[in-house]
Design a protein around this motif. Structure first.
Motif, PDB file in Angstrom:
ATOM      1  N   GLU A  52       0.876  -1.083   0.003  1.00  0.00           N
ATOM      2  CA  GLU A  52       0.006  -0.125   0.079  1.00  0.00           C
ATOM      3  C   GLU A  52       0.765   1.259  -0.053  1.00  0.00           C
ATOM      4  O   GLU A  52       0.357   2.294  -0.592  1.00  0.00           O
ATOM      5  CB  GLU A  52      -0.754   0.029   1.212  1.00  0.00           C
ATOM      6  N   LEU A  53       1.876   1.112   0.603  1.00  0.00           N
ATOM      7  CA  LEU A  53       2.952   2.453   0.529  1.00  0.00           C
ATOM      8  C   LEU A  53       3.421   2.623  -0.454  1.00  0.00           C
ATOM      9  O   LEU A  53       3.579   3.851  -1.018  1.00  0.00           O
ATOM     10  CB  LEU A  53       4.026   2.041   1.811  1.00  0.00           C
ATOM     11  N   ASN A  54       3.656   1.578  -1.427  1.00  0.00           N
ATOM     12  CA  ASN A  54       4.328   1.844  -2.865  1.00  0.00           C
ATOM     13  C   ASN A  54       3.305   2.081  -3.858  1.00  0.00           C
ATOM     14  O   ASN A  54       3.534   2.335  -4.942  1.00  0.00           O
ATOM     15  CB  ASN A  54       5.040   0.670  -3.192  1.00  0.00           C
ATOM     16  N   GLU A  55       2.024   2.043  -3.417  1.00  0.00           N
ATOM     17  CA  GLU A  55       1.013   2.500  -4.454  1.00  0.00           C
ATOM     18  C   GLU A  55       0.972   3.790  -4.846  1.00  0.00           C
ATOM     19  O   GLU A  55       1.381   4.747  -3.986  1.00  0.00           O
ATOM     20  CB  GLU A  55      -0.275   2.292  -3.728  1.00  0.00           C
ATOM     21  N   THR A  56       1.214   4.031  -6.066  1.00  0.00           N
ATOM     22  CA  THR A  56       1.432   5.403  -6.646  1.00  0.00           C
ATOM     23  C   THR A  56      -0.299   5.928  -6.706  1.00  0.00           C
ATOM     24  O   THR A  56      -0.931   5.407  -7.461  1.00  0.00           O
ATOM     25  CB  THR A  56       2.092   5.240  -7.766  1.00  0.00           C
ATOM     26  N   PHE A  57      -0.296   7.054  -6.327  1.00  0.00           N
ATOM     27  CA  PHE A  57      -1.481   7.680  -6.769  1.00  0.00           C
ATOM     28  C   PHE A  57      -1.197   9.123  -7.762  1.00  0.00           C
ATOM     29  O   PHE A  57      -0.300   9.830  -7.391  1.00  0.00           O
ATOM     30  CB  PHE A  57      -2.171   8.395  -5.477  1.00  0.00           C
ATOM     31  N   THR A  58      -2.055   8.771  -8.883  1.00  0.00           N
ATOM     32  CA  THR A  58      -1.860   9.921  -9.947  1.00  0.00           C
ATOM     33  C   THR A  58      -2.709  11.159  -9.205  1.00  0.00           C
ATOM     34  O   THR A  58      -3.869  11.077  -8.932  1.00  0.00           O
ATOM     35  CB  THR A  58      -2.158   9.271 -11.231  1.00  0.00           C
ATOM     36  N   ARG A  59      -1.991  12.068  -9.406  1.00  0.00           N
ATOM     37  CA  ARG A  59      -2.904  13.414  -9.197  1.00  0.00           C
ATOM     38  C   ARG A  59      -2.832  14.179 -10.313  1.00  0.00           C
ATOM     39  O   ARG A  59      -1.672  14.499 -10.850  1.00  0.00           O
ATOM     40  CB  ARG A  59      -2.152  14.377  -7.954  1.00  0.00           C
ATOM     41  N   ILE A  60      -3.784  14.784 -10.604  1.00  0.00           N
ATOM     42  CA  ILE A  60      -3.746  15.639 -11.905  1.00  0.00           C
ATOM     43  C   ILE A  60      -4.278  16.862 -11.152  1.00  0.00           C
ATOM     44  O   ILE A  60      -4.950  17.046 -10.351  1.00  0.00           O
ATOM     45  CB  ILE A  60      -5.094  15.062 -12.826  1.00  0.00           C
ATOM     46  N   LEU A  61      -3.362  18.031 -11.587  1.00  0.00           N
ATOM     47  CA  LEU A  61      -3.529  19.284 -11.359  1.00  0.00           C
ATOM     48  C   LEU A  61      -4.161  19.921 -12.109  1.00  0.00           C
ATOM     49  O   LEU A  61      -3.781  20.112 -13.445  1.00  0.00           O
ATOM     50  CB  LEU A  61      -1.950  20.118 -10.938  1.00  0.00           C
ATOM     51  N   THR A  62      -5.536  20.339 -11.946  1.00  0.00           N
ATOM     52  CA  THR A  62      -6.101  21.061 -13.022  1.00  0.00           C
ATOM     53  C   THR A  62      -6.500  22.536 -12.428  1.00  0.00           C
ATOM     54  O   THR A  62      -5.923  23.138 -11.225  1.00  0.00           O
ATOM     55  CB  THR A  62      -7.667  20.586 -13.180  1.00  0.00           C
ATOM     56  N   ALA A  63      -6.794  23.388 -13.076  1.00  0.00           N
ATOM     57  CA  ALA A  63      -7.018  24.615 -12.755  1.00  0.00           C
ATOM     58  C   ALA A  63      -8.259  24.963 -12.098  1.00  0.00           C
ATOM     59  O   ALA A  63      -8.400  26.262 -11.835  1.00  0.00           O
ATOM     60  CB  ALA A  63      -6.523  25.893 -14.136  1.00  0.00           C
ATOM     61  N   THR A  64      -8.965  24.194 -11.938  1.00  0.00           N
ATOM     62  CA  THR A  64     -10.222  24.322 -11.397  1.00  0.00           C
ATOM     63  C   THR A  64     -10.201  24.509  -9.860  1.00  0.00           C
ATOM     64  O   THR A  64      -9.321  23.980  -9.228  1.00  0.00           O
ATOM     65  CB  THR A  64     -11.256  23.060 -11.770  1.00  0.00           C
ATOM     66  N   ASN A  65     -10.943  25.369  -9.469  1.00  0.00           N
ATOM     67  CA  ASN A  65     -11.285  25.375  -8.152  1.00  0.00           C
ATOM     68  C   ASN A  65     -11.999  24.347  -7.346  1.00  0.00           C
ATOM     69  O   ASN A  65     -12.906  24.178  -7.663  1.00  0.00           O
ATOM     70  CB  ASN A  65     -12.068  26.880  -7.886  1.00  0.00           C
ATOM     71  N   PRO A  66     -11.089  23.599  -6.444  1.00  0.00           N
ATOM     72  CA  PRO A  66     -11.934  22.655  -5.703  1.00  0.00           C
ATOM     73  C   PRO A  66     -13.264  22.812  -4.980  1.00  0.00           C
ATOM     74  O   PRO A  66     -14.166  22.220  -4.980  1.00  0.00           O
ATOM     75  CB  PRO A  66     -10.913  21.749  -4.702  1.00  0.00           C
ATOM     76  N   HIS A  67     -13.050  24.101  -4.606  1.00  0.00           N
ATOM     77  CA  HIS A  67     -14.259  24.563  -3.719  1.00  0.00           C
ATOM     78  C   HIS A  67     -15.467  24.956  -4.458  1.00  0.00           C
ATOM     79  O   HIS A  67     -16.609  25.208  -4.015  1.00  0.00           O
ATOM     80  CB  HIS A  67     -13.765  25.547  -2.741  1.00  0.00           C
ATOM     81  N   ALA A  68     -15.238  25.452  -5.918  1.00  0.00           N
ATOM     82  CA  ALA A  68     -16.506  25.801  -6.472  1.00  0.00           C
ATOM     83  C   ALA A  68     -17.350  24.757  -6.510  1.00  0.00           C
ATOM     84  O   ALA A  68     -17.223  23.544  -6.967  1.00  0.00           O
ATOM     85  CB  ALA A  68     -15.683  26.200  -7.996  1.00  0.00           C
ATOM     86  N   PRO A  69     -18.555  25.022  -6.655  1.00  0.00           N
ATOM     87  CA  PRO A  69     -19.878  24.227  -6.619  1.00  0.00           C
ATOM     88  C   PRO A  69     -19.782  23.652  -8.227  1.00  0.00           C
ATOM     89  O   PRO A  69     -19.512  24.480  -9.218  1.00  0.00           O
ATOM     90  CB  PRO A  69     -21.019  24.999  -6.285  1.00  0.00           C
ATOM     91  N   GLN A  70     -20.088  22.534  -8.182  1.00  0.00           N
ATOM     92  CA  GLN A  70     -20.444  21.880  -9.617  1.00  0.00           C
ATOM     93  C   GLN A  70     -21.750  21.687  -9.851  1.00  0.00           C
ATOM     94  O   GLN A  70     -22.036  21.316 -11.128  1.00  0.00           O
ATOM     95  CB  GLN A  70     -19.545  20.621  -9.872  1.00  0.00           C
ATOM     96  N   ASN A  71     -22.553  22.097  -9.094  1.00  0.00           N
ATOM     97  CA  ASN A  71     -23.976  21.663  -9.522  1.00  0.00           C
ATOM     98  C   ASN A  71     -25.055  22.824  -9.314  1.00  0.00           C
ATOM     99  O   ASN A  71     -25.974  22.575  -8.622  1.00  0.00           O
ATOM    100  CB  ASN A  71     -24.495  20.512  -8.787  1.00  0.00           C
ATOM    101  N   ILE A  72     -24.514  23.873  -9.795  1.00  0.00           N
ATOM    102  CA  ILE A  72     -25.400  25.077  -9.656  1.00  0.00           C
ATOM    103  C   ILE A  72     -26.589  24.829 -10.425  1.00  0.00           C
ATOM    104  O   ILE A  72     -26.308  24.518 -11.704  1.00  0.00           O
ATOM    105  CB  ILE A  72     -24.667  26.329  -9.848  1.00  0.00           C
ATOM    106  N   VAL A  73     -27.860  25.133 -10.191  1.00  0.00           N
ATOM    107  CA  VAL A  73     -28.976  25.160 -11.296  1.00  0.00           C
ATOM    108  C   VAL A  73     -29.554  26.438 -11.103  1.00  0.00           C
ATOM    109  O   VAL A  73     -29.652  27.147 -10.114  1.00  0.00           O
ATOM    110  CB  VAL A  73     -29.870  23.984 -11.071  1.00  0.00           C
TER     111      VAL A  73
END
Lengths: 656, 97
Positions: A52-73
């Protein structure tokens, strides 16, 4: 020493090497450093396996704001539903600081600089967007203070451009200097004026107030227009003066005759008062129907309603009755006397059912009235025949008690009492004319030409040997205008034509005593009725010499009248105060109603049916006129299909 | 003309049940009355108010219309008011002959 930290994912341990500013002993350093290399586990670290320690986790850095809501209607009015918004604002603001830097070329900056006294020249040299501000060194404070004071005054010329090496003012260190001046002692001065006069005004703006204002405005405008039109035509000056005088006269008159203005209102009020007093009669007249008629089979009754009397008509006999064709509640009564020895004055009265206590019109006359007739179309013209042989025409629209036309001996009045007058259709020139019949045997036609009464003899009724006949009644045929019947005092009835002046068409030996009334039937063109003082009433077909029906009434019959609603109904009045009503369709031999309507001593003289209402009026010799309502049995009308004409024909006896 | 109206008013006063008549001019002042002063003033004042309100009501609904007569029937009597040319004619009549 360097600061270094790195992390590989959140699951990994954190290694950090601490930095020491001051140098330490080498040996200690080594120890420390080596110690630093050993793993120090925080107490709450996750326990994970090697894999588990050697497991690599890919992280994609995007320019999106993680706190921005995604489901505004948002609600879309076009689609009438909620729609998700595709583009959401991704900007995340981490830090905001309001700065106090000014762009040097902006208005605000220039103003500030102008205040501080810095010449613009210096700033041209610097050029770039950064603003340089100088700080005064402490040594120069004293000298600069003075300069600052100078600069503080707004009207100092040194603050403006032009001076190159200007001392820059110190914005921070300055001192204020003030001096106190002598203050003048204040004195109060005031004056009081009278308040402007006030009055309270209140008004209500109703719809009608607004309407009235508009109407007034309209009238003013129209007057202005008329004045403008009147100005060019100067001939109207005189008329205007006269008009003004008339206006003034009118006004003074109207101010003085206060009561005149209320004539109409008082008249109606009198009727209202009468309605209250005789309210029951009015309701009976309109709505009462004798229910017992259902059980009585054929007989009917008369319900007494209003009784009309007038002081001026006391002790006079009612000699003529006539309903007005246009106003069906108005009737005329002529008063006089049938008695030769008791001739005196007479009176013509008009009553309306709406006011039974006082007549609408009263015309007193010198001589007793014998007959009257109201014109069918021109309902304000009344022709009257007098005992002295005169005829007169009254115009109800005119004020005044005198007739508008009166015949005199010159114009050809009769020499004996006039027994009957009848209006005819207008002649070819459009003049009104009427016929009169008198005991002197003449049938005269009177024409109203402008202001005169022109007479034309139509017929002179004679009998073999006797110079003239005394006629007592006549009647014109309803449809055939020139045909008329004349009843005489001797009991004969003559049928004549207007155009044949010398001969009768036919003579009927009708009665043994004077024929008091002859009347054509309203519906049947051949039938007429006659009544006489010989106690009988006879019905004739004018083509046949003998009567079709004869009725014995056991008292002298004063008058007989056909009903306007049925061809088989007629009424007769006798001198013993009884009214007899016959309906030939129901009973050919007897009356269906025989009612004593007045005291036995009072003679009934005339009877008339109302044209519209189920009402009869009866006049007697005491000057009273009584009205009666006919009960339903007396008012049987033919059904629509069966015409009145055929009804009577059915009833008539067969003639061989 | 005035005498005819006067005669009519006298006849009305002589009718059965009539208590009296009052005639008021445009300002509400009684100009002719068959009742005593107190009653006259009272009737004139009160009925003037009432007719003004009634007239306002009628004209508010239709400005081209106007009030002509007003009849007020109570248990004991009936008050009839006729309006013409800003004048008021009031007749009071007792019911129950």
């Amino acid at each position: 020493m360097q600061d270094a930290f790195f992390c590989r994912g959140s699951n990994e341990t954190v290694l950090f090497v601490q930095d020491k500013e001051d140098g330490m002993e080498h040996g200690d350093e080594w120890d420390e450093w080596s110690h630093g290399k050993t793993l120090t586990k925080p107490p709450d670290q996750l326990e994970l396996t090697e894999a588990e320690l050697n497991e690599t986790f890919t992280r994609i850095l995007t320019a999106t704001n993680p706190h921005a809501p995604q489901n505004i209607v948002r609600y879309s009015f076009k689609k009438r539903s909620y729609k998700p918004i595709s583009a959401v604002d991704q900007m995340a603001v981490h830090f905001v600081l309001e700065g106090n830097l000014l762009y040097k070329d902006s208005d605000e900056a220039r103003r500030q600089m102008a205040k501080q006294g810095l010449p613009a020249v210096i700033f041209v040299v610097f050029g770039s967007a950064c603003i340089g501000f100088t700080q005064a060194t402490p040594g120069e404070d004293a000298a600069e203070m003075e300069e600052v004071e100078e600069e503080d005054r707004p009207d100092s010329a040194a603050s403006k451009t032009g001076k190159k090496e200007q001392k820059l003012t110190n914005q921070i260190n300055f001192c204020e200097r003030a001096s106190q001046t002598l203050n003048n002692p204040p004195r109060e001065r005031n004056c009081q004026t009278e308040p402007p006069p006030r009055c309270n005004f209140s008004a209500i703006a109703n719809q009608w107030e607004i309407y009235d204002a508009y109407v007034e405005e309209l009238q003013k405008q129209e007057k202005n227009k008329e004045k403008q039109k009147a100005i060019p035509s100067k001939k109207d000056d005189e008329d205007d003066d006269r008009g003004k005088k008339k206006m003034i006269l009118m006004e003074t008159q109207t101010q003085s005759d206060d009561l005149c203005k209320m004539a109409k209102a008082t008249k109606i009020l009198e009727r209202m008062v009468n309605q209250n007093i005789y309210g029951d009669l009015a309701i009976d007249f309109k709505y009462y129907e004798d229910c017992s008629d259902e059980f009585r089979e054929q007989e009917g009754t008369l319900l007494p309603l209003w009784k009309f009397q007038c002081d001026k008509a006391k002790k006079l006999t009612v000699t003529a009755l006539c309903w007005n064709k246009k106003y069906q509640d108005l009737f005329a009564a002529g008063m006089g006397s049938y008695d030769f020895s008791k001739q005196g004055r007479g009176v013509l009265v008009f009553y309306t059912l709406k006011n039974s206590s006082f007549p609408e019109y009263i015309y007193p006359t010198n001589c007793g009235i014998m007959c009257l007739d109201i014109h069918e179309q021109v309902s304000y013209l009344v022709a009257v025949g007098f005992y002295d042989g005169c005829v007169a025409v009254y115009n109800l629209k005119e004020d005044g008690q005198q007739p508008v036309y009166q015949s005199t001996a010159k114009t050809g009045k009769h020499t004996d009492p006039v027994w009957q007058v009848r209006w005819q259709n207008d002649d070819m020139d459009g003049n009104h004319n009427f016929y009169s019949v008198s005991s002197d045997g003449r049938v005269v036609s009177w024409t109203l030409v402008k202001n005169e009464l022109v007479s034309t003899d139509i017929i002179k009724l004679t009998m073999e040997g006797v110079p003239h006949l005394s006629t007592a009644s006549f009647d014109f045929h309803k449809q055939i205008n020139h045909l008329f019947l004349v009843g005489t005092q001797e009991g004969k009835i003559h049928k004549c034509f207007k155009t044949y002046s010398s001969q009768y068409l036919e003579t009927y030996d009708a009665h043994t005593l004077a024929v008091d009334a002859v009347k054509w039937n309203h519906f049947h063109p051949k039938v007429f009725i006659s009544c006489s003082s010989d106690w009988t009433v006879k019905i004739w077909d004018h083509t046949i010499n003998t009567p079709m029906f004869t009725f014995e009434l056991y008292a002298a019959v004063g008058d007989v009248a056909w009903a306007p609603y049925s061809s088989t109904v007629f009424a007769a009045v006798t001198v013993n105060g009884k009214v007899h009503i016959f309906d030939l369709n129901v009973n050919k031999y007897e009356a269906i109603c025989q009612q004593q309507v007045v005291a036995k001593k009072t003679k009934l003289t005339h009877i008339e049916f109302n044209l519209v209402h189920p009402l009869i009026i009866v006049g007697d010799d005491q000057g009273y006129i009584t009205s009666f309502k006919l009960s339903p049995n007396l008012r049987k009308q033919p059904k629509v299909r069966q015409s009145s004409l055929s009804r009577l024909t059915d009833v008539m006896p067969m003639q061989i | 003309m005035a005498s005819e109206v006067e005669e009519t008013l006298k006849r009305i006063e002589g009718q059965r049940g009539v208590v009296g008549t009052v005639v008021c001019n445009a300002d509400g002042i009684p100009i002719r009355s068959s009742l005593d002063g107190v009653a006259t003033a009272q009737y004139a004042r009160l009925l003037r108010k009432l007719t003004v309100m009634a007239k306002s009501a009628v004209r508010d609904i239709d400005p081209q219309n106007d009030l002509t007569f007003l009849r007020l029937r109570s248990q004991k009597c009936e008050i009839m008011v006729g309006l013409e040319n800003e004048f008021l004619v009031i007749v009071i009549q007792n019911l129950h002959q």
